[in-house]
Design a protein around this motif. Sequence first.
Motif, PDB file in Angstrom:
ATOM      1  N   ASN A 191       0.836  -1.194   0.000  1.00  0.00           N
ATOM      2  CA  ASN A 191       0.000   0.000   0.000  1.00  0.00           C
ATOM      3  C   ASN A 191       0.876   1.251   0.000  1.00  0.00           C
ATOM      4  OD1 ASN A 191      -2.863  -1.061   0.303  1.00  0.00           O
ATOM      5  ND2 ASN A 191      -1.871  -2.085   2.032  1.00  0.00           N
ATOM      6  N   LEU A 193       0.817   5.796   0.694  1.00  0.00           N
ATOM      7  CA  LEU A 193       0.148   6.814   1.496  1.00  0.00           C
ATOM      8  C   LEU A 193       0.699   8.198   1.223  1.00  0.00           C
ATOM      9  CD1 LEU A 193       1.886   7.919   4.375  1.00  0.00           C
ATOM     10  CD2 LEU A 193       2.179   5.444   4.321  1.00  0.00           C
ATOM     11  N   THR A 228      -0.420   7.680   9.517  1.00  0.00           N
ATOM     12  CA  THR A 228      -0.924   6.741   8.518  1.00  0.00           C
ATOM     13  C   THR A 228       0.066   5.611   8.276  1.00  0.00           C
ATOM     14  OG1 THR A 228      -2.238   8.502   7.485  1.00  0.00           O
ATOM     15  CG2 THR A 228      -1.842   6.523   6.178  1.00  0.00           C
ATOM     16  N   PHE A 246      -3.610   5.664   0.679  1.00  0.00           N
ATOM     17  CA  PHE A 246      -4.254   6.187   1.874  1.00  0.00           C
ATOM     18  C   PHE A 246      -3.861   7.637   2.128  1.00  0.00           C
ATOM     19  CE2 PHE A 246      -4.700   1.707   2.478  1.00  0.00           C
ATOM     20  CZ  PHE A 246      -5.790   1.526   3.318  1.00  0.00           C
ATOM     21  N   GLN A 250      -7.451   6.929   5.452  1.00  0.00           N
ATOM     22  CA  GLN A 250      -8.596   6.562   4.615  1.00  0.00           C
ATOM     23  C   GLN A 250      -8.109   6.381   3.182  1.00  0.00           C
ATOM     24  OE1 GLN A 250     -11.756   6.098   5.782  1.00  0.00           O
ATOM     25  NE2 GLN A 250     -11.104   6.610   7.867  1.00  0.00           N
ATOM     26  N   THR A 251      -8.737   5.452   2.446  1.00  0.00           N
ATOM     27  CA  THR A 251      -8.357   5.277   1.047  1.00  0.00           C
ATOM     28  C   THR A 251      -8.738   6.518   0.251  1.00  0.00           C
ATOM     29  OG1 THR A 251     -10.448   4.152   0.582  1.00  0.00           O
ATOM     30  CG2 THR A 251      -8.548   2.779   1.115  1.00  0.00           C
TER      31      THR A 251
END
Length: 281
Positions: A191, A193, A228, A246, A250-251
């Motif tokens: 992921n 961010l 995050t 993110f 939050q996405t």
Amino acid sequence: MSAKICLITGANSGIGYATAEGLASQGYHIIMVCRDQQRGTAAKQAILQQIQGAKVDLLVADLSSAKDIVRLAQQVKERHNKLDVLINNAGGVFSSYQTNDDGFEQTFAVNYLAPFLLTRLLLPQLQASGAGRIINVASIMQAKQFEADEAAHPLESSYRGMKAYKLAKTAVLMMTYRMAKEWSGSGVTVNALHPGVIYTPQSARSVPAFARPLLKLFMQSPQQGSRTSIYLATSEEVAATTGQFFKAMQTAPTVPVTMDVDKQNELHDQSMVWMAPYLEA
């Protein structure tokens, strides 16, 4: 049960240090990767003094150098048979045109090629954890168009530091989405961010001295910026989440070019060619 192991690049200051401190306070075994031995040692000692029983290692590497990244990965492999979390946090903007030893533009090399190479070299350790998490610090500053060779080898005459930064962070997002699909079902998640707009000594130097107190008032602290990253490293809510960007835990959407599968594959294939000598070392 042994502590989970987390490697954080660019960990001696700013968001990287705040992330290391926050995860160490939660019992994680931290591997701090820093470019400067003296600053890295000072940062490590600060965490050890503040957090009783903290487990912190320091490894020194210049992430603009592919050879140094290979050496770094080898050191990690020699010391640890698994890695639970890899946070590709190190980054930077170079206001003037510079290239690394392999001829790549420096902003692209540090922000994109370094995490690309380090992540692939440490993949066996991440897989060995059974639930490895890869976390790439990107940005809401993204380029609307992207060509791999232009990002890696821009014309010196048209070079702009912030344009190079946007291209590099766009590449990080494309890499994140591509790796998430490639390693789907492997137990490894990937992921990215946006940490926020963070006040650091470097950002303060970008404005006149009289404006710095105002800048600090409206920007977030490194501790706020690390939230995050820490959330993605620790939360069970995102244990199975992969291939997402993110913002404030939050996405969030990213520019269309980052979602272009053909562009993702083109960047991946070209990066594999660029880094082949080091991936095969």
